[in-house]
Enzyme design. Structure first.
Site, short mmCIF file in Angstrom:
data_model
loop_
_atom_site.label_atom_id
_atom_site.label_comp_id
_atom_site.label_asym_id
_atom_site.label_seq_id
_atom_site.Cartn_x
_atom_site.Cartn_y
_atom_site.Cartn_z
N TYR A 1 -42.11 14.18 -0.50
CA TYR A 1 -41.93 13.00 -0.84
C TYR A 1 -43.04 12.04 -1.57
CZ TYR A 1 -37.21 14.30 0.22
OH TYR A 1 -36.01 14.89 0.46
N PHE B 1 -31.27 8.51 9.67
CA PHE B 1 -30.15 8.64 8.35
C PHE B 1 -30.64 9.65 7.66
CE2 PHE B 1 -33.25 5.36 6.93
CZ PHE B 1 -33.46 5.89 5.55
#
Ligand SMILES: CC(C)(COP(=O)(O)OP(=O)(O)OC[C@H]1O[C@@H](n2cnc3c(N)ncnc32)[C@H](O)[C@@H]1OP(=O)(O)O)[C@@H](O)C(=O)NCCC(=O)NCCS
Length: 396
Positions: free
Chosen positions: A122, A396
């Site tokens: 990322y 999450f």
């Protein structure tokens, strides 16, 4: 190079069973449809994408509507990117990049966040690791509290499913004062405390300890000498922290206690021999990308005055540029500028500095932040440091 003819589109209701199967295939873990329903309450219209190849969903990504605490206590809306998956039959052909391009066009919050399955993916999209997690293995059999360590007591054994309101209230107090803290809606509490077999990683059902200002949820693992794996330890006060650790260390028949925490956790200082707390890994947890750099930099508070022009390099969305940041008395004013930069840094590096968990001087030593004036870089360290260590609100 992207796959010809395959491009992202918004999900339809019919896609979700296929998405569940793709997610299970990639992660090797089957998500219960009830868990998906809980998480979908945070995915609003237009916030989930798939790529279909004929009848098959071959790629997917979504973002959750989250609320993030930043240093100083402001709470910002954040897009929490999740459910990122590309089929093993379609990987490395540009589907992630094409989905991310579309997904980020849909994000209107000043910050986007994610947690990463692998550390190398990322950074290229302008995300930097913004919290540090230490994995601990505490040798409970020999861990002794110092004679001057507080012993506040007040911990009770509880049945977790019966205590959701108390856990939620404590977590809410904790997340308000903790950079990286997240509002956890009731649907996600119910999902956590549903305590499904497939979420137990081979361990026991959840056990719980509750204090007025903190709680622990844990499982036991192994046969013969068993050990404890802490699922979540949340302490809103130092008293609750020591009281809960004393309760965990009181589990005589458990060989060790495994837990994740932040680098400034005081437990080792409470013990006669700090070596009984072994750090087995130091990892990233929350990753941030500042989508609106001035809004994000003005939302947090700072610990030192500094005046600087930052040049932020955003290879992904060309959303960087030059920003004048003036910090006085704890508040920052940030505006776009044409002035010559004092500091040049990557978009991902800015994400890593934002919550104060990483230092500008370390990035300068790695040539990922460049400045002619090294004292200015030390001033950035002094300004961005957070007196409350950043932690991820919940996974999450
Ligand atoms: C990780 C994953 C989403 C990548 O999807 P993909 O479609 O193969 O990625 P792309 O082809 O669009 O690659 C985009 C860029 O990321 C790079 N990249 C992709 N996967 C990577 C990885 N695992 N590690 C490092 N770099 C990676 C590519 O080299 C490419 O770089 P470039 O565009 O700068 O040249 C996919 O392999 C996957 O689903 N893995 C299993 C599930 C998972 O880990 N999901 C992420 C959850 S956080």
């Amino acid at each position: 190079m992207s796959v010809p003819g395959l491009s992202p589109r918004s999900v339809s209701d019919d896609d979700w069973p296929h998405m569940l199967r793709l997610d299970a295939t990639n992660f090797g873990h089957v998500t219960d449809p009830a868990a998906l329903s809980a998480w979908r309450t945070l995915i609003h219209d237009g916030a989930a994408l798939v790529v279909a190849d004929g009848p098959d969903v071959v790629a997917q990504s979504s973002f959750l509507d989250l609320q993030l605490t930043v240093p100083g206590g402001a709470v910002l809306p954040v897009a929490g990117i999740t459910w990122v998956s590309v089929a093993p039959t379609h990987r490395r052909r540009g589907l992630l990049r094409s989905m991310f391009t579309d997904l980020h066009d849909r994000i209107t919050t000043p910050i986007a966040a994610l947690t990463a399955s692998e550390g190398g993916i990322y950074g290229r999209f302008g995300y930097g690791p913004a919290t540090v997690r230490h994995e601990w293995s505490v040798d409970r059999r020999v861990a002794l509290f110092r004679s001057d360590a507080p012993d506040p007591g007040g911990v009770r054994i509880v049945t977790p499913a019966e205590r959701v309101d108390e856990f939620a209230a404590i977590h809410d107090r904790w997340r308000r004062s903790t950079p990286g803290g997240l509002v956890r809606p009731r649907a996600l509490w119910d999902d956590l405390l549903a305590d499904r077999d497939e979420d137990r990683a081979g361990g026991s059902a959840l056990f719980g300890f509750l204090h007025a200002d903190g709680y622990v949820l844990y499982r036991t693992h192994g046969s013969g000498p068993r050990h404890v794996r802490v699922v979540e330890l949340t302490a809103a006060t130092a008293e609750a922290h020591v009281a809960l650790w004393r309760a965990l260390c009181g589990l005589d028949l458990m060989e060790r206690i495994e837990a994740g925490t932040h680098p400034a956790d005081p437990l080792p200082y409470l013990l006669t021999d700090a070596r009984t707390v072994r750090t087995t890994a130091a990892t990233d947890e929350l990753w941030l990308r500042l989508m609106d750099i001035p809004a994000a930099l003005q939302a947090r508070t700072y610990a030192h005055d500094v005046s600087v022009v930052l040049e932020v390099d955003d290879a992904f969305r060309r959303n960087g540029g030059r920003f004048a940041l003036q910090i006085r008395d704890g508040r920052g004013v940030c505006t776009a500028t044409d002035a010559a930069p004092d500091i040049v840094l990557g978009h991902d590096v800015l994400g890593s500095l934002y919550l104060g968990a990483h230092r500008a001087t370390a990035f300068a030593a790695a040539n990922r932040l460049r400045a002619n004036d090294s004292e200015l870089v030390r001033d950035i360290d002094r300004a961005f440091v957070s007196d409350v260590p950043a932690q991820l609100g919940f996974p999450f």
